[in-house]
Design an enzyme around this catalytic site. Structure first.
Site, PDB file in Angstrom:
ATOM      1  N   ASN A  87      -0.305 -34.444 -38.335  1.00  0.00           N
ATOM      2  CA  ASN A  87      -0.472 -35.501 -37.334  1.00  0.00           C
ATOM      3  C   ASN A  87      -1.037 -36.789 -37.936  1.00  0.00           C
ATOM      4  O   ASN A  87      -0.857 -37.858 -37.364  1.00  0.00           O
ATOM      5  CB  ASN A  87      -1.404 -34.950 -36.229  1.00  0.00           C
ATOM      6  CG  ASN A  87      -1.960 -36.027 -35.337  1.00  0.00           C
ATOM      7  OD1 ASN A  87      -1.239 -36.602 -34.524  1.00  0.00           O
ATOM      8  ND2 ASN A  87      -3.241 -36.349 -35.500  1.00  0.00           N
ATOM      9  N   TYR A 166       6.575 -48.361 -41.063  1.00  0.00           N
ATOM     10  CA  TYR A 166       6.152 -47.272 -40.177  1.00  0.00           C
ATOM     11  C   TYR A 166       7.390 -46.512 -39.679  1.00  0.00           C
ATOM     12  O   TYR A 166       7.470 -45.285 -39.781  1.00  0.00           O
ATOM     13  CB  TYR A 166       5.369 -47.839 -38.991  1.00  0.00           C
ATOM     14  CG  TYR A 166       4.937 -46.794 -37.991  1.00  0.00           C
ATOM     15  CD1 TYR A 166       3.859 -45.951 -38.258  1.00  0.00           C
ATOM     16  CD2 TYR A 166       5.600 -46.633 -36.772  1.00  0.00           C
ATOM     17  CE1 TYR A 166       3.456 -44.983 -37.344  1.00  0.00           C
ATOM     18  CE2 TYR A 166       5.208 -45.673 -35.850  1.00  0.00           C
ATOM     19  CZ  TYR A 166       4.133 -44.853 -36.136  1.00  0.00           C
ATOM     20  OH  TYR A 166       3.744 -43.889 -35.239  1.00  0.00           O
TER      21      TYR A 166
HETATM   22  N1  LIG Z   1      -0.719 -43.484 -30.506  1.00  0.00           N
HETATM   23  C1  LIG Z   1       0.578 -43.650 -30.298  1.00  0.00           C
HETATM   24  O1  LIG Z   1       1.009 -44.411 -29.402  1.00  0.00           O
HETATM   25  C2  LIG Z   1       1.567 -42.901 -31.142  1.00  0.00           C
HETATM   26  C3  LIG Z   1       2.920 -42.945 -30.796  1.00  0.00           C
HETATM   27  C4  LIG Z   1       3.838 -42.258 -31.574  1.00  0.00           C
HETATM   28  C5  LIG Z   1       3.407 -41.536 -32.677  1.00  0.00           C
HETATM   29  N2  LIG Z   1       2.072 -41.524 -32.991  1.00  0.00           N
HETATM   30  C6  LIG Z   1       1.684 -40.743 -34.171  1.00  0.00           C
HETATM   31  O2  LIG Z   1       0.691 -39.826 -33.792  1.00  0.00           O
HETATM   32  C7  LIG Z   1      -0.159 -39.552 -34.903  1.00  0.00           C
HETATM   33  C8  LIG Z   1      -1.604 -39.760 -34.496  1.00  0.00           C
HETATM   34  O3  LIG Z   1      -1.748 -41.107 -34.082  1.00  0.00           O
HETATM   35  P1  LIG Z   1      -3.037 -41.639 -33.315  1.00  0.00           P
HETATM   36  O4  LIG Z   1      -2.555 -42.626 -32.323  1.00  0.00           O
HETATM   37  O5  LIG Z   1      -3.889 -40.509 -32.861  1.00  0.00           O
HETATM   38  O6  LIG Z   1      -3.735 -42.449 -34.483  1.00  0.00           O
HETATM   39  P2  LIG Z   1      -5.281 -42.577 -34.840  1.00  0.00           P
HETATM   40  O7  LIG Z   1      -5.395 -43.774 -35.706  1.00  0.00           O
HETATM   41  O8  LIG Z   1      -6.117 -42.514 -33.611  1.00  0.00           O
HETATM   42  O9  LIG Z   1      -5.549 -41.268 -35.690  1.00  0.00           O
HETATM   43  C9  LIG Z   1      -5.035 -41.085 -36.977  1.00  0.00           C
HETATM   44  C10 LIG Z   1      -6.010 -40.215 -37.746  1.00  0.00           C
HETATM   45  O10 LIG Z   1      -5.481 -40.013 -39.062  1.00  0.00           O
HETATM   46  C11 LIG Z   1      -6.560 -40.088 -39.977  1.00  0.00           C
HETATM   47  N3  LIG Z   1      -6.067 -40.470 -41.296  1.00  0.00           N
HETATM   48  C12 LIG Z   1      -5.609 -41.674 -41.699  1.00  0.00           C
HETATM   49  N4  LIG Z   1      -5.319 -41.647 -43.014  1.00  0.00           N
HETATM   50  C13 LIG Z   1      -5.584 -40.384 -43.447  1.00  0.00           C
HETATM   51  C14 LIG Z   1      -5.495 -39.734 -44.694  1.00  0.00           C
HETATM   52  N5  LIG Z   1      -5.080 -40.385 -45.788  1.00  0.00           N
HETATM   53  N6  LIG Z   1      -5.851 -38.435 -44.783  1.00  0.00           N
HETATM   54  C15 LIG Z   1      -6.293 -37.765 -43.682  1.00  0.00           C
HETATM   55  N7  LIG Z   1      -6.417 -38.331 -42.474  1.00  0.00           N
HETATM   56  C16 LIG Z   1      -6.067 -39.628 -42.355  1.00  0.00           C
HETATM   57  C17 LIG Z   1      -7.491 -41.150 -39.407  1.00  0.00           C
HETATM   58  O11 LIG Z   1      -8.827 -41.015 -39.927  1.00  0.00           O
HETATM   59  C18 LIG Z   1      -7.398 -40.872 -37.915  1.00  0.00           C
HETATM   60  O12 LIG Z   1      -8.401 -39.971 -37.484  1.00  0.00           O
HETATM   61  C19 LIG Z   1       0.293 -40.483 -36.021  1.00  0.00           C
HETATM   62  O13 LIG Z   1       1.140 -39.793 -36.900  1.00  0.00           O
HETATM   63  C20 LIG Z   1       1.055 -41.562 -35.279  1.00  0.00           C
HETATM   64  O14 LIG Z   1       2.010 -42.188 -36.087  1.00  0.00           O
HETATM   65  C21 LIG Z   1       1.149 -42.169 -32.262  1.00  0.00           C
END
Ligand SMILES: NC(=O)c1ccc[n+]([C@@H]2O[C@H](COP(=O)([O-])OP(=O)(O)OC[C@H]3O[C@@H](n4cnc5c(N)ncnc54)[C@H](O)[C@@H]3O)[C@@H](O)[C@H]2O)c1
Length: 258
Positions: A87, A166
């Protein structure tokens, strides 16, 4: 336990979620806990953990040695990993004309290379521990399937536009899902993806103008609530999906349908 509870149950499954302290990661950890799993959350940032009852490990998924060490430690403690949820993900929002090589590499490294390192470490340990069944779920995005519609973004409350890199990494995740579904099928590991649309952030809500534009663009006329994403992930992790592999489930209110 009823037939349906049994089918969807994650009771006693060991589930590793990367990016566990982020918005979606925390919701996924909480959902797996409620479904009866033993949940291990890994993240580069562990100090802001919001979910009680999960085991936390600090891990930068771009560091191969660290990934091997942490996954080795988790396996040594639990003797198995049933489900890996990749994730952790990042994006960059500057206009592409100003994209720096550092930003480009950072998104590539976390989203694609980091996901690959976690899958590689997991599968090597799976073989070493002679495990018989596993499930990998990669978190993609609508932008791995369609381009962002820049008409949704606003100068007033959301001037940032999602980036080409992205989307390219998320398309890569969806393809990598198919690759590993094929190449790990013989070992009993199913590999699938869940691609969410824009998720409303209740702690730091996206601007009202942005939400209005997003609603106009989305057939279901709104962003996703964060609780609407885990169902697909739990389905793919459970016995309910025992014959499902290589798939990408869009959880996007129909956003990608037009
Ligand atoms: N939020 C949205 O609208 C949305 C929509 C589609 C997809 N996504 C995907 O869902 C997933 C989670 O997104 P989110 O919105 O919770 O983002 P977020 O920024 O809240 O959480 C991402 C987490 O990943 C961790 N992270 C970043 N780099 C890292 C690394 N090198 N090693 C380990 N951990 C690391 C961060 O510390 C953070 O806790 C992502 O893959 C994102 O692309 C999110």
């Amino acid at each position: 336990m009823s037939y349906l509870e049994n089918l969807f149950s994650c009771k006693d499954k060991v589930v590793v979620v990367t990016g566990a302290v982020g918005q979606l990661g925390a919701v996924l950890c909480d959902a797996f806990l409620r479904a009866g799993a033993k949940v291990v959350g890994v993240d580069q940032e562990v100090s802001q953990n919001k979910v009680e009852g999960i085991d936390h490990y600090k891990l930068d998924n771009t560091d191969k040695k660290q990934v091997m060490k942490v996954f080795g430690d988790i396996m040594a403690k639990y003797k198995k990993i049933d489900v890996l949820v990749n994730n952790a993900g990042v994006s960059t929002f500057a206009p592409f004309e100003e994209r720096t090589e550092e930003d480009f590499d950072w998104v590539m490294d976390v989203n694609l290379k980091g996901t690959f390192f976690c899958i590689q470490a997991y599968v090597n340990l799976y073989d070493e521990y002679k495990l018989k069944a596993g499930s990998i779920i990669n978190i993609g995005s609508i932008f791995g399937v369609v381009s962002p519609d820049f008409r949704v973004y606003t100068d007033t409350d959301c001037p940032r536009k999602n980036s080409e890199i992205y989307g390219a990494t998320k398309a890569g995740i969806i393809q990598m899902t198919k690759y590993f579904a094929v190449h790990l099928a013989d070992r009993g590991i199913r590999v699938n993806a869940v691609s969410p649309g824009g998720i409303l952030n209740p702690e730091n809500p996206q601007g009202r103008d942005f939400q209005k534009n997003y609603g106009f663009r989305c057939p279901m006329k709104r962003m996703a609530k964060e609780q609407e994403i885990p169902g697909a992930v739990i389905y793919l992790a459970s016995d309910c999906a025992s014959y499902t592999t290589g798939q990408n489930i869009m959880v996007d209110g129909g956003f990608s349908c037009w």
